[in-house]
Structures are given as structure tokens and as C-alpha cells.
Design an enzyme around this catalytic site. Sequence first.
Site, PDB file in Angstrom:
ATOM      1  N   HIS A  19      87.544  16.886  10.611  1.00  0.00           N
ATOM      2  CA  HIS A  19      87.773  18.260  10.185  1.00  0.00           C
ATOM      3  C   HIS A  19      88.189  19.158  11.371  1.00  0.00           C
ATOM      4  O   HIS A  19      89.225  19.814  11.341  1.00  0.00           O
ATOM      5  CB  HIS A  19      86.485  18.842   9.582  1.00  0.00           C
ATOM      6  CG  HIS A  19      85.869  18.022   8.506  1.00  0.00           C
ATOM      7  ND1 HIS A  19      86.449  17.810   7.262  1.00  0.00           N
ATOM      8  CD2 HIS A  19      84.673  17.360   8.469  1.00  0.00           C
ATOM      9  CE1 HIS A  19      85.639  17.058   6.526  1.00  0.00           C
ATOM     10  NE2 HIS A  19      84.570  16.773   7.220  1.00  0.00           N
TER      11      HIS A  19
HETATM   12  O1  RIB Z   1      82.779  21.030   6.305  1.00  0.00           O
HETATM   13  C1  RIB Z   1      83.055  20.519   7.585  1.00  0.00           C
HETATM   14  C2  RIB Z   1      82.812  21.557   8.636  1.00  0.00           C
HETATM   15  O2  RIB Z   1      81.444  21.961   8.625  1.00  0.00           O
HETATM   16  C3  RIB Z   1      83.065  21.023  10.056  1.00  0.00           C
HETATM   17  O3  RIB Z   1      83.471  22.085  10.880  1.00  0.00           O
HETATM   18  C4  RIB Z   1      81.704  20.557  10.474  1.00  0.00           C
HETATM   19  O4  RIB Z   1      81.559  20.542  11.900  1.00  0.00           O
HETATM   20  C5  RIB Z   1      80.832  21.626   9.867  1.00  0.00           C
HETATM   21  O5  RIB Z   1      80.851  22.753  10.736  1.00  0.00           O
END
Ligand code: RIB
Length: 310
Positions: free
Chosen positions: A241
Site C-alpha cells: 500500500h
Molecule cells: O489500509 C492500509 C493502510 O493502513 C497502510 O497505510 C497501512 O500501513 C495502514 O496505515
Amino acid sequence: MKKVILDVDTGVDDALAILYAVNSKQLDILGITAVSGNVPLEQVNINTNRIVKLLGVEDRINVYKGADRPLLKQPYHEFRVHGNDGVGGALDDIAIDFPEHDVFAPDFIIEQAKKHKGELTLIAVGPLTNVALAVRKEPRLAEWLKEVIIMGGLVQSAGRGNTIPTSEFNIYADAEAAKIVFHSGMNITLVSLDVTRQVLLTEEHIEELKGTKYYDFVKQSTVDYRQFSINLYGINGCALHDPLSVGVALDPTFVQTEKYYVDVETQSELSYGQTICDFRNILKKEPNVNICVGVDSERFLQDFLEYLKR
Ligand code: RIB
Ligand code: CA
């Protein structure tokens, strides 16, 4: 080089994003700001400083602490994915023997955006509490910032949230903050679960790093994350992500974007934190967010692995 600030809630993929951003040697990282999210703020600060030290850049990249809780709701952490310390215990042996920097993260963001008007890219990969506080304190921030790349939300894969069915963690953790940011007038690119879930770091990818400096960290830090993915999705891989959000700053062509009106649900118990995209312009409101409608995952993964091998 592109001037950036990373706003993080270091967890595993935040740590990988920082490794990737520094090793790319293509970003002028003015500083890293920490926000409560995956784990409590103090642990985010420790994890982020340890990553900076692992990279050997503690003398030129400072970490600034920000909000230790959301604007209104109670803190919501994600230990299931990131482990009790946020990085799967993979940084325990790194001592932090350098001073904290006592500028409050939102103030640092404002100060740097004012100093580098029109040049600064903010990459926000945690809950948006720091960004909301900054733009509430200084509304001109929206015009001073060149762009804001946000990891968060889901706009096309309805019902496939990673906290509640409608919602993604960063938005769900502080939906009020997200709503403020989405309506601030900032030039936003939203790197949502719709595309980040297509970018999976698998065990095979990790083994490609064998013999390089970060192999042990990547392998150990992702154990909980990969197990969580196996349990939930049956896939032995972790979605990148936050690294993809850095990737968009390095090369915007990793994703295809379209601009729509996007709002955030803050009232409903059933869909708190949902990012609602008005694809048909039914509400007749000015488009405010560039959403990602496609990603070149293979090319991004190769880029990511290439820089981590350095
Ligand atoms: O949903 C994924 C996100 O939420 C990423 O940034 C992970 O590190 C959490 O912060
Ligand atoms: Ca994050």
C-alpha cells in the site's frame, strides 16, 4: 529532485515505503512526520527513527511527532497486521541514540510548504490527522503544496474494506480528518485499496533480496503481515500500500488516474470512513480527488525490488 515529506504511521509497509523512498535517491526528503495509526504514536516514532538509522540517514532526515490520537474518535490500531510493535519485531536490535525533534508535525508541514511554495509533495500513508490539523491551522497550505499523494480508501471495490466492509484503515482510523483534507482544495491523488491490493510482495519477491542489506528486515517484518494475508485472502504476500504511494511520487505513470468528486462518511456506524466516489456526477459537485483506476503492478514491483537491492 522532487521535494517530499512522508507522513507515516510506521507499520510494516510504511517502513518499506521509507526504505524505497530513500534508496531511490530521486527524492529530496525534507523530513518524516509521525502520526498515531497502525500502532500508538510513541511506537510509530520509535519504528520510524529505527528505519532511518537502519538506512544510515539519521544525520540528514529528521522525524517529527504529530497527533497521538484521531481528531474526535478513540484511537484504533492494527496490531493484527503489523505485530505488537508495528514492524513484526524486526528492528528490536536498533538503538535510537539521537535527540527527538520537538517541532510538532503539522507545524513542520506548514513551515516547509511555506518555504517551498509550489514545490513540495506530501505523501500521506497513515491516518490524515496531521494533515487535517495542518490545513485547519493554515488553510493556505492547500495552495502552497504542489500535490498530496494519499494512501487510503476504496472507491471501486465496494464492500472489500480492510477494517469494516466499506472502509480502508487510514480513512477509518480518522474519517473526520479525511473529510477535512478531501474538502481542503489540495491537489489530491488517492492511492486506494483498489490498486494497492494488486501490488503484492510475495515470498518469491523477498527471496530475490537474499544477500542484500535489507533482506533480513523485509523477511522478518512481513511474517505477521503475510500470515494475515493468508488467513484473510489465502495469499502469501503483503500488499505494498504505502510503497506504491511513494512510487506514484517517483513515477506517476505507475498508475492511471481520473478526477471525480469524492466525500467521506463520518456519521454512519455501518459505513464510517467510507470514501464515496460520485462517478456519474449525480451530486453536481466539483471533482476534488484524482482516483487511481489502474496500476502497472509488475513494472512497479520491479522498480521497488531494484531500489531495495541497492
Ligand atoms: O489500509 C492500509 C493502510 O493502513 C497502510 O497505510 C497501512 O500501513 C495502514 O496505515
Ligand atoms: Ca501506513
